[in-house]
Scaffold this motif. Structure first.
Motif, PDB file in Angstrom:
ATOM      1  N   SER A  95       0.616  -1.247   0.041  1.00 51.48           N
ATOM      2  CA  SER A  95      -0.202  -0.019   0.138  1.00 51.48           C
ATOM      3  C   SER A  95       0.925   1.379   0.008  1.00 51.48           C
ATOM      4  CB  SER A  95      -0.926   0.056   1.107  1.00 51.48           C
ATOM      5  OG  SER A  95      -0.130   0.039   2.293  1.00 51.48           O
ATOM      6  N   ALA A  96       0.217   2.292  -0.224  1.00 54.02           N
ATOM      7  CA  ALA A  96       1.074   3.485  -0.133  1.00 54.02           C
ATOM      8  C   ALA A  96       1.516   3.828   1.132  1.00 54.02           C
ATOM      9  CB  ALA A  96       0.127   4.780  -0.356  1.00 54.02           C
ATOM     10  N   CYS A  97       0.851   3.443   2.221  1.00 52.38           N
ATOM     11  CA  CYS A  97       1.382   3.733   3.739  1.00 52.38           C
ATOM     12  C   CYS A  97       2.600   2.908   3.913  1.00 52.38           C
ATOM     13  CB  CYS A  97       0.281   3.641   4.708  1.00 52.38           C
ATOM     14  SG  CYS A  97       0.714   3.601   6.459  1.00 52.38           S
ATOM     15  N   GLU A  98       2.489   1.611   3.338  1.00 51.73           N
ATOM     16  CA  GLU A  98       3.569   0.530   3.610  1.00 51.73           C
ATOM     17  C   GLU A  98       4.799   0.801   2.884  1.00 51.73           C
ATOM     18  OE1 GLU A  98       0.654  -3.560   4.383  1.00 51.73           O
ATOM     19  OE2 GLU A  98       1.297  -2.747   2.354  1.00 51.73           O
ATOM     20  N   ASN A  99       4.500   1.439   1.676  1.00 55.09           N
ATOM     21  CA  ASN A  99       5.675   1.884   0.950  1.00 55.09           C
ATOM     22  C   ASN A  99       6.391   2.969   1.697  1.00 55.09           C
ATOM     23  OD1 ASN A  99       6.712   0.900  -1.944  1.00 55.09           O
ATOM     24  ND2 ASN A  99       4.151   0.690  -1.826  1.00 55.09           N
ATOM     25  N   LEU A 100       5.802   3.815   2.071  1.00 55.46           N
ATOM     26  CA  LEU A 100       6.210   4.967   2.767  1.00 55.46           C
ATOM     27  C   LEU A 100       6.982   4.371   4.118  1.00 55.46           C
ATOM     28  CD1 LEU A 100       3.662   7.691   2.460  1.00 55.46           C
ATOM     29  CD2 LEU A 100       5.814   7.459   1.203  1.00 55.46           C
ATOM     30  N   VAL A 101       6.587   3.738   5.035  1.00 54.52           N
ATOM     31  CA  VAL A 101       7.009   2.915   5.981  1.00 54.52           C
ATOM     32  C   VAL A 101       8.499   2.260   5.707  1.00 54.52           C
ATOM     33  CG1 VAL A 101       6.842   1.141   7.877  1.00 54.52           C
ATOM     34  CG2 VAL A 101       4.946   2.686   7.383  1.00 54.52           C
ATOM     35  N   LEU A 122       1.546  11.834   3.794  1.00 55.10           N
ATOM     36  CA  LEU A 122       0.246  11.367   3.025  1.00 55.10           C
ATOM     37  C   LEU A 122      -0.560  12.742   3.227  1.00 55.10           C
ATOM     38  CD1 LEU A 122      -0.343   7.941   4.925  1.00 55.10           C
ATOM     39  CD2 LEU A 122      -0.044   8.244   2.429  1.00 55.10           C
ATOM     40  N   GLU A 123      -0.478  13.627   3.827  1.00 57.38           N
ATOM     41  CA  GLU A 123      -1.358  14.897   3.932  1.00 57.38           C
ATOM     42  C   GLU A 123      -0.730  15.618   2.842  1.00 57.38           C
ATOM     43  OE1 GLU A 123      -4.523  17.171   4.775  1.00 57.38           O
ATOM     44  OE2 GLU A 123      -4.086  15.424   5.627  1.00 57.38           O
ATOM     45  N   ILE A 124       0.749  15.713   2.809  1.00 51.77           N
ATOM     46  CA  ILE A 124       1.191  16.643   1.800  1.00 51.77           C
ATOM     47  C   ILE A 124       0.807  16.228   0.126  1.00 51.77           C
ATOM     48  CG2 ILE A 124       3.530  17.430   1.098  1.00 51.77           C
ATOM     49  CD1 ILE A 124       4.503  17.393   3.671  1.00 51.77           C
ATOM     50  N   ILE A 125       1.003  14.839   0.349  1.00 52.78           N
ATOM     51  CA  ILE A 125       0.929  14.476  -1.214  1.00 52.78           C
ATOM     52  C   ILE A 125      -0.660  14.027  -1.446  1.00 52.78           C
ATOM     53  CG2 ILE A 125       2.978  13.605  -1.371  1.00 52.78           C
ATOM     54  CD1 ILE A 125       1.881  10.581  -0.847  1.00 52.78           C
ATOM     55  N   GLY A 126      -1.576  14.417  -0.393  1.00 54.43           N
ATOM     56  CA  GLY A 126      -3.060  14.314  -0.839  1.00 54.43           C
ATOM     57  C   GLY A 126      -3.556  12.793  -0.970  1.00 54.43           C
ATOM     58  N   LEU A 127      -3.004  12.004  -0.283  1.00 51.82           N
ATOM     59  CA  LEU A 127      -3.295  10.583  -0.424  1.00 51.82           C
ATOM     60  C   LEU A 127      -3.656   9.590   0.771  1.00 51.82           C
ATOM     61  CD1 LEU A 127      -0.695   9.296  -3.220  1.00 51.82           C
ATOM     62  CD2 LEU A 127      -3.132   9.755  -3.517  1.00 51.82           C
ATOM     63  N   THR A 128      -4.037  10.606   2.002  1.00 54.18           N
ATOM     64  CA  THR A 128      -4.399  10.116   3.195  1.00 54.18           C
ATOM     65  C   THR A 128      -5.617   9.117   3.014  1.00 54.18           C
ATOM     66  OG1 THR A 128      -3.578  12.202   4.346  1.00 54.18           O
ATOM     67  CG2 THR A 128      -5.064  10.810   5.354  1.00 54.18           C
ATOM     68  N   ASP A 129      -6.567   9.429   2.319  1.00 52.84           N
ATOM     69  CA  ASP A 129      -7.641   8.601   2.033  1.00 52.84           C
ATOM     70  C   ASP A 129      -7.375   7.249   1.036  1.00 52.84           C
ATOM     71  OD1 ASP A 129      -7.155  10.126  -0.324  1.00 52.84           O
ATOM     72  OD2 ASP A 129      -9.382  10.227  -0.854  1.00 52.84           O
ATOM     73  N   ARG A 130      -6.488   7.314   0.517  1.00 52.88           N
ATOM     74  CA  ARG A 130      -6.098   6.084  -0.140  1.00 52.88           C
ATOM     75  C   ARG A 130      -4.890   5.469   0.484  1.00 52.88           C
ATOM     76  NH1 ARG A 130      -7.863   5.946  -5.698  1.00 52.88           N
ATOM     77  NH2 ARG A 130      -6.853   3.915  -5.559  1.00 52.88           N
ATOM     78  N   GLN A 131      -4.361   5.674   1.518  1.00 52.90           N
ATOM     79  CA  GLN A 131      -3.276   5.228   2.096  1.00 52.90           C
ATOM     80  C   GLN A 131      -3.035   3.431   2.296  1.00 52.90           C
ATOM     81  OE1 GLN A 131      -2.199   5.569   6.492  1.00 52.90           O
ATOM     82  NE2 GLN A 131      -4.306   7.149   6.326  1.00 52.90           N
ATOM     83  N   ARG A 132      -4.191   2.895   2.288  1.00 54.80           N
ATOM     84  CA  ARG A 132      -4.540   1.517   2.657  1.00 54.80           C
ATOM     85  C   ARG A 132      -4.437   0.901   1.251  1.00 54.80           C
ATOM     86  NH1 ARG A 132      -1.885   1.556   7.224  1.00 54.80           N
ATOM     87  NH2 ARG A 132      -2.976   2.738   8.690  1.00 54.80           N
ATOM     88  N   ASP A 133      -4.542   1.424   0.310  1.00 54.28           N
ATOM     89  CA  ASP A 133      -4.668   0.915  -1.226  1.00 54.28           C
ATOM     90  C   ASP A 133      -3.318   0.429  -1.520  1.00 54.28           C
ATOM     91  OD1 ASP A 133      -7.387   1.345  -0.968  1.00 54.28           O
ATOM     92  OD2 ASP A 133      -7.483   3.023  -2.358  1.00 54.28           O
ATOM     93  N   ARG A 134      -3.494  -0.639  -2.381  1.00 56.71           N
ATOM     94  CA  ARG A 134      -2.049  -1.066  -3.140  1.00 56.71           C
ATOM     95  C   ARG A 134      -1.519  -0.189  -4.024  1.00 56.71           C
ATOM     96  NH1 ARG A 134      -2.013  -7.402  -4.337  1.00 56.71           N
ATOM     97  NH2 ARG A 134      -3.612  -6.795  -5.618  1.00 56.71           N
ATOM     98  N   VAL A 135      -0.528  -0.015  -4.384  1.00 57.45           N
ATOM     99  CA  VAL A 135       0.274   1.003  -5.294  1.00 57.45           C
ATOM    100  C   VAL A 135      -0.232   0.699  -6.597  1.00 57.45           C
ATOM    101  CG1 VAL A 135       2.382   1.860  -6.055  1.00 57.45           C
ATOM    102  CG2 VAL A 135       1.913   2.079  -3.814  1.00 57.45           C
ATOM    103  N   ASN A 136      -0.329  -0.802  -7.031  1.00 57.95           N
ATOM    104  CA  ASN A 136      -0.719  -1.312  -8.418  1.00 57.95           C
ATOM    105  C   ASN A 136      -2.059  -0.697  -8.732  1.00 57.95           C
ATOM    106  OD1 ASN A 136      -2.077  -2.950  -6.813  1.00 57.95           O
ATOM    107  ND2 ASN A 136      -0.652  -5.084  -7.505  1.00 57.95           N
ATOM    108  N   PHE A 138      -3.245   2.385  -8.360  1.00 57.76           N
ATOM    109  CA  PHE A 138      -2.788   3.888  -8.727  1.00 57.76           C
ATOM    110  C   PHE A 138      -2.790   4.300  -9.983  1.00 57.76           C
ATOM    111  CE2 PHE A 138      -1.546   4.823  -4.080  1.00 57.76           C
ATOM    112  CZ  PHE A 138      -2.644   4.563  -3.523  1.00 57.76           C
ATOM    113  N   SER A 139      -3.306   5.496 -10.320  1.00 63.23           N
ATOM    114  CA  SER A 139      -2.732   5.867 -11.604  1.00 63.23           C
ATOM    115  C   SER A 139      -1.405   6.315 -11.685  1.00 63.23           C
ATOM    116  CB  SER A 139      -3.609   7.115 -11.846  1.00 63.23           C
ATOM    117  OG  SER A 139      -3.194   8.199 -11.045  1.00 63.23           O
ATOM    118  N   GLY A 140      -0.776   6.646 -12.657  1.00 65.77           N
ATOM    119  CA  GLY A 140       0.580   6.977 -12.995  1.00 65.77           C
ATOM    120  C   GLY A 140       1.251   8.300 -12.049  1.00 65.77           C
ATOM    121  N   GLY A 141       0.074   9.159 -12.153  1.00 64.12           N
ATOM    122  CA  GLY A 141       0.018  10.216 -11.272  1.00 64.12           C
ATOM    123  C   GLY A 141       0.163  10.217  -9.666  1.00 64.12           C
ATOM    124  N   MET A 142      -0.698   9.276  -9.320  1.00 62.31           N
ATOM    125  CA  MET A 142      -0.875   9.015  -7.943  1.00 62.31           C
ATOM    126  C   MET A 142       0.340   8.319  -7.307  1.00 62.31           C
ATOM    127  SD  MET A 142      -4.641   7.665  -7.824  1.00 62.31           S
ATOM    128  CE  MET A 142      -4.646   7.121  -6.175  1.00 62.31           C
TER     129      MET A 142
END
Length: 314
Positions: A95-101, A122-136, A138-142
């Motif tokens: 997930s986004a959160c796991e990658n950042l950890v 997560l707040e800075i990049i605007g993805l707090t609400d998607r933090q538990r979703d797997r990166v695969n 996500f769109s390229g921009g995300m």
């Protein structure tokens, strides 16, 4: 070397066998500014950045990050940097959160500080609400926004962004540009590479134009525009291939530079009112017809054309 400079680059060279990718690049980035390296693909921007990040060893020259030599104190130089590479450096099944950890731990963050920084990023990049979703998913921009977040976790003094908006949707691009502005307003020094002149114009305190491994001009936007003088840029659409008329247009009185890009011709002229009829006559003499005319005030595209004889994206 001024203490006010966050990045100092001194005569950097890089060769790959017979290929000289970087040919004596020098520039300085003041602390707290946005500095853009602007140039087409293949100009040597990413190779320069790779040397600053200690991913490539210079063939010659030196550079300093926050006063630390990339040659003799590379660990300290890297510690001062956050790097957003062109390629996505994430684990798609996490997930986004796991990658950042993961990346936070790589920077030595642990415990409550790590959690706090992940939440803040997560707040800075605007993805707090998607933090538990797997990166695969996500769109390229995300994905690029998570990439930026990873570079911010350890609160670097300087962040390097290498073409961060290539191949992404307009909404994500806007978000990234706004992130750059916000980070800079908070005092972060940003070294930004791009081949989009409008990004360099919008973001930068200073711009260095790079081509064929060299810096061909550097300064503020007004300083660079002044290199063109009073010349005007004219973009012409044609009913034929530009190469059929380029030689004739180059010979028109009052034309200083002519180049072609994406089926159109771009000319720098001294006086559009006088020169435009001559361009029509020159095209007509070859049996060609000008189908559209767009007259623009000088911009970075015109500066690049003036300095190199080629359009920025040739």
């Amino acid at each position: 070397m001024s203490a006010e400079n966050a990045v100092v680059v001194q005569d950097l060279h890089k060769s790959f066998g017979e290929l000289q990718a970087v040919k004596g690049v020098s520039f300085e980035v003041a602390a707290g500014e946005v500095f853009s390296l602007l140039g087409p693909n293949g100009a040597g921007k990413s190779t320069t950045i790779s040397m600053l990040c200690s991913l490539l060893e210079p063939s010659a020259g030196e550079a300093f990050i926050m006063g630390h030599s990339i040659r003799s104190a590379s660990a300290q130089a890297r510690a001062a940097l956050g790097v957003v590479p062109q390629d996505i450096a994430l684990y798609p099944d996490l997930s986004a959160c796991e990658n950042l950890v993961f990346w936070g731990k790589m920077y030595g963050l642990r415990g409550q500080l790590l959690k706090q920084r992940v939440d803040e990023v997560l707040e800075i990049i605007g993805l707090t609400d998607r933090q538990r979703d797997r990166v695969n998913t996500f769109s390229g921009g995300m994905k690029r926004r998570v990439n930026i977040g990873a570079a911010l976790l350890h609160r670097p003094q300087v962040i390097i962004m290498d073409e961060p908006t290539v191949g992404i949707d307009p909404q994500s691009r806007r978000h990234i540009l706004d992130n750059v502005k916000s980070l800079n307003q908070q005092g972060m020094t940003v070294l930004y590479t791009t081949h989009y002149m409008e990004e360099a114009e919008e973001l930068s305190d200073h711009i260095a134009i790079m081509d064929l491994g060299k810096i061909v001009a550097a300064g503020t936007y007004p300083e660079l525009i002044s290199l063109v003088g009073e010349q005007t840029r004219i973009d012409l659409g044609l009913n034929c291939e530009p190469d059929q008329v380029l030689p004739a247009l180059k010979g028109v009185e009052g034309v200083s530079q002519v180049s072609s890009l994406d089926g159109k011709v771009t000319a720098l002229v001294n006086d559009s009112n006088l020169v435009l009829p001559r361009l029509f006559d020159a095209a007509n003499s070859l049996g060609a017809r000008i189908t559209s005319v767009d007259i623009q005030e000088p911009n970075l595209e015109a500066v690049f054309l003036h300095l190199t004889g080629r359009a920025l994206r040739d």
